[in-house]
Design an enzyme around this catalytic site. Structure first.
Site, PDB file in Angstrom:
ATOM      1  N   GLY A  13       8.204   5.522   3.727  1.00 37.79           N
ATOM      2  CA  GLY A  13       7.363   5.930   4.849  1.00 37.79           C
ATOM      3  C   GLY A  13       6.342   6.986   4.493  1.00 37.79           C
ATOM      4  O   GLY A  13       5.710   7.571   5.380  1.00 37.79           O
ATOM      5  N   LYS A  31      -5.932   8.447  -2.326  1.00 34.25           N
ATOM      6  CA  LYS A  31      -4.828   8.050  -3.204  1.00 34.25           C
ATOM      7  C   LYS A  31      -5.435   7.782  -4.568  1.00 34.25           C
ATOM      8  O   LYS A  31      -6.145   6.789  -4.751  1.00 34.25           O
ATOM      9  CB  LYS A  31      -4.114   6.809  -2.670  1.00 34.25           C
ATOM     10  N   ALA A  96       2.241   8.343  -5.772  1.00 33.43           N
ATOM     11  CA  ALA A  96       2.844   7.007  -5.775  1.00 33.43           C
ATOM     12  C   ALA A  96       4.332   7.139  -6.061  1.00 33.43           C
ATOM     13  O   ALA A  96       4.721   7.807  -7.027  1.00 33.43           O
ATOM     14  CB  ALA A  96       2.187   6.122  -6.832  1.00 33.43           C
TER      15      ALA A  96
END
Length: 203
Positions: A13, A31, A96
């Site tokens: 999540g 990201k 990540a």
């Protein structure tokens, strides 16, 4: 304020939390490395769920696995210099997987966070095993001098686990985002506002 969002594992999540945080702060989202391009990317998901401006990734890798291996499969060399955070404020940066996922064969995400010296939010699920995973992640970050803003939980309430992690880990318990039956921009914004205090991320 520039904040790094990392996790204790993959698929817990973290991206949904990052979307909620970006929306709440009116922040830009970034990201640096996206592994796995089948379906919507995390950048696209966050933009849709938060309405935030989402920057392009420094690297987009095809295979859904650790960046170091995905890059090798794609024949790409990841240059850590391209992963320096942009000077944008506010900014939410998402890693990540977990904190010890390799970016390259020589560089872990935790090492990258240590270079950045930015406050980190550790996202942890509330399911079985979270105490061990969370405390190990906290230790790995602390060993590298990474500033930990606090822990944000995702899932069904587990009072003892959440309190135990905060107490033993010596970290702030920021709140808990429940799993939403309907996940979209309005429901996420409402749930995030109820679960977290905005000033905890801006002070």
């Amino acid at each position: 304020m520039r904040i790094v969002v990392t996790g204790t594992d993959t698929d817990i999540g973290k991206t949904v939390f990052a979307a909620g945080l970006a929306g709440a702060l009116g922040a830009t989202y970034w990201k640096p490395v996206q592994s796995g391009l089948e379906g919507a990317s995390d950048t696209e998901r966050v933009a849709a769920l938060s309405g935030a401006t989402a920057l392009a990734e420094a690297y987009r890798l095809n295979t859904p696995c650790s960046p170091h291996l995905a890059a090798e499969i794609d024949g790409v060399t990841i240059d850590p210099a391209r992963l320096d955070p942009p000077a944008i404020d506010p900014l939410v940066i998402e890693g990540a997987g977990g904190v010890l996922v390799p970016v390259t064969r020589e560089l872990l995400y935790a090492d990258l966070f240590a270079r950045w010296r930015l406050p980190v939010v550790l996202v942890a699920r509330t399911a079985l095993g979270t105490i061990n995973h969370s405390l190990l992640s906290i230790e790995a970050l602390r060993a590298r001098g990474v500033p930990i803003l606090g822990v944000a939980f995702v899932g069904t309430a587990n009072e003892d686990s959440e309190a135990t992690i905060a107490a033993i880990g010596g970290v702030r318990r920021l709140g808990r985002l429940p799993v939403l039956d309907t996940l979209d921009r309005p429901t996420l914004a409402a749930a995030f506002a109820q679960a977290f205090t905005r000033t905890d991320f801006t002070a």
